[in-house]
Write an enzyme that holds these catalytic residues in place. Structure first.
Site, mmCIF file in Angstrom:
data_model
loop_
_atom_site.group_PDB
_atom_site.id
_atom_site.type_symbol
_atom_site.label_atom_id
_atom_site.label_comp_id
_atom_site.label_asym_id
_atom_site.label_seq_id
_atom_site.Cartn_x
_atom_site.Cartn_y
_atom_site.Cartn_z
ATOM 1 C CD GLN A 134 51.527 45.113 36.428
ATOM 2 O OE1 GLN A 134 50.547 44.456 36.725
ATOM 3 N NE2 GLN A 134 52.558 44.603 35.809
ATOM 4 C CB ILE B 157 40.357 54.168 45.546
ATOM 5 C CG1 ILE B 157 41.715 53.474 45.461
ATOM 6 C CG2 ILE B 157 39.277 53.356 44.838
ATOM 7 C CD1 ILE B 157 41.791 52.148 46.192
ATOM 8 C CE1 TYR C 9 44.179 38.441 39.654
ATOM 9 C CE2 TYR C 9 44.940 36.454 38.564
ATOM 10 C CZ TYR C 9 44.783 37.819 38.580
ATOM 11 O OH TYR C 9 45.235 38.566 37.517
ATOM 12 C CE LYS D 237 41.531 39.119 37.081
ATOM 13 N NZ LYS D 237 41.094 40.497 36.821
HETATM 14 N N1 SER Z 1 49.912 38.855 36.928
HETATM 15 C C1 SER Z 1 48.838 38.151 37.567
HETATM 16 C C2 SER Z 1 49.279 37.543 38.840
HETATM 17 O O1 SER Z 1 50.378 37.038 38.854
HETATM 18 C C3 SER Z 1 48.293 37.076 36.687
HETATM 19 O O2 SER Z 1 47.420 37.592 35.771
HETATM 20 O O3 SER Z 1 48.550 37.520 39.768
#
Ligand code: SER
Length: 317
Positions: free
Chosen positions: A12, A35, A143, A147
Site C-alpha cells: 500500500q 517478494i 500489530y 510496532k
Molecule cells: N492502517 C493501520 C491499520 O489499520 C494502522 O496503522 O492496521
C-alpha cells in the site's frame, strides 16, 4: 546521491513511496524490493531496478545492498492490524525477526533505515486526546506490540551501534492507488470506493470513533522528510507522531456527501476492528515532529476528499 532499497515496494505505502523516491532521487537510484508472488508491474517495474528482498532472508538483503550500493533502506514489510490478529506468529516473523535482519544488514553495510511505526503502537491506557510523543504504550494487539518493539529496537541500534534509524507513527493512510489489506483504518479508504461506485457503504467502525488519518502525499512527505532531517536537530529518532486529520465515520461520510449528495452509509460494526480502534488515539500531538524537522501536512479532510473523488472517478471508469 542516495541509493535506496524499498522493501515491500508493491504494498500500500511502498508502491507509491517507490514512485515518489524515484521522482526525487532518479529511477536508477531506487530499487523496488519485492517478494515472490508480489512482483512489481508496469511503471514500478520499468521505472528503475527491482530485486527480490525478503525480510526473512538476511543474506539476500545483504546481496541486494551490495549489488546496488544501497545506503538507505525503507523497510515497509508488515501485516496490518486486523490480519495480524489472525496470523500473530507471521506478524512477528515479518515485523520483528525481519526488522532485526534489516538492522543487522544496515549495521554491517552502513545504511540508514526507515521502518514505520503506527497509531497502533498505543493502547487503551494511552491518553487518547492530544496523545503526547512520549507516553504510555501498552498495546494489546500483536500489530501494536510489533510496532512498539520496532521503535525500541530501532532506537537500540541507533544508540548501541550508531545505525541511523528514523521513523514516524503513521496514522491510517488513505490513497486511491493501492488498496490496504486488513487494517482497522481501511474503512476510510473503502468509503470513497463505495461513493464513487454509487453503492451504499456499510461501515465496520462505529459512530463517534475518532482516529488519526493521513492522505498518502503527506505520508510520503513525512517518510522522506524525516530521512532528510538535520540530525543535529533531532531529539527523538523513531516513532514521531505525525498528525494530519482526525475524524469519525460520520464526519468523513458528511465530507463525501457534500460532493455526492445521494451517497448513503449504514453501520454494521465489526467487534474486532472496533475494539482495536477504541484502543487507539483520537488525535495525536505531533509538536515534536513539527519542532524537530518542520513537519507540516498539506491536506485536510476536504482537500483529500476532492482529490480522492476526482482520481477514483478516473480510475474506476
Ligand atoms: N492502517 C493501520 C491499520 O489499520 C494502522 O496503522 O492496521
Amino acid at each position: 546521491m542516495k541509493n535506496i532499497l524499498v522493501i515491500g515496494s508493491t504494498g500500500q505505502i511502498g508502491s507509491e513511496l517507490t514512485r515518489e523516491l524515484r521522482k526525487r532521487y532518479g529511477g536508477s537510484h531506487v530499487v523496488a524490493g519485492y517478494i515472490v508472488g508480489a512482483e512489481p508491474k508496469g511503471d514500478l517495474l520499468e521505472g528503475g531496478p527491482a530485486a527480490i528482498a525478503d525480510v526473512t532472508d538476511a543474506q539476500h538483503i545483504a546481496d541486494v545492498v551490495e549489488e546496488f550500493k544501497i545506503d538507505t533502506i525503507y523497510n515497509l514489510a508488515a501485516l496490518l492490524s486486523v490480519v495480524a490478529e489472525s496470523r500473530p506468529r507471521l506478524a512477528w516473523k515479518i515485523g520483528i525477526d525481519g526488522l532485526w535482519k534489516v538492522l543487522e544488514v544496515a549495521r554491517t553495510h552502513n545504511c540508514s533505515v526507515f521502518t514505520p511505526s503506527s497509531i497502533g503502537s498505543f493502547g487503551k491506557d494511552t491518553p487518547h486526546d492530544n496523545t503526547p510523543q512520549d507516553t504510555i504504550q501498552r498495546p494489546r494487539t500483536i500489530y501494536g506490540i510489533s510496532k512498539v518493539t520496532t521503535e525500541l529496537l530501532s532506537d537500540y541500534y541507533q544508540l548501541k551501534y550508531g545505525v541511523d534509524t528514523r521513523s514516524v507513527r503513521f496514522p491510517g493512510v488513505i490513497s486511491y492507488v493501492t488498496l490496504p489489506g486488513g487494517g482497522t483504518t481501511d474503512y476510510a479508504v473503502d468509503i470513497y470506493y463505495s461513493a464513487v461506485r454509487g453503492e451504499k457503504f456499510v461501515c465496520p467502525i462505529g459512530k463517534g470513533t475518532f482516529m488519526d488519518m493521513i492522505y498518502m502525499p503527506d505520508a510520503l512527505k513525512a517518510a522522506i522528510d524525516i530521512m532528510e532531517a538535520d540530525p543535529a536537530r533531532l531529539v527523538h529518532h523513531n516513532g514521531f507522531n505525525v498528525a494530519s486529520m482526525s475524524f469519525d465515520p460520520e464526519i468523513i461520510y458528511q465530507a463525501i456527501k457534500k460532493y455526492k449528495p445521494e451517497f448513503e452509509m449504514e453501520y454494521q460494526v465489526d467487534p474486532l476492528r472496533q475494539s482495536i480502534a477504541d484502543s487507539w488515539p483520537n488525535k495525536m500531538d505531533d509538536s515534536c515532529a513539527r519542532n524537530e524537522w518542520d513537519w507540516k501536512p498539506d491536506y485536510d479532510l476536504d482537500a483529500m476528499t476532492v482529490d480522492m473523488l476526482k482520481n477514483l472517478e478516473i480510475r474506476l471508469k
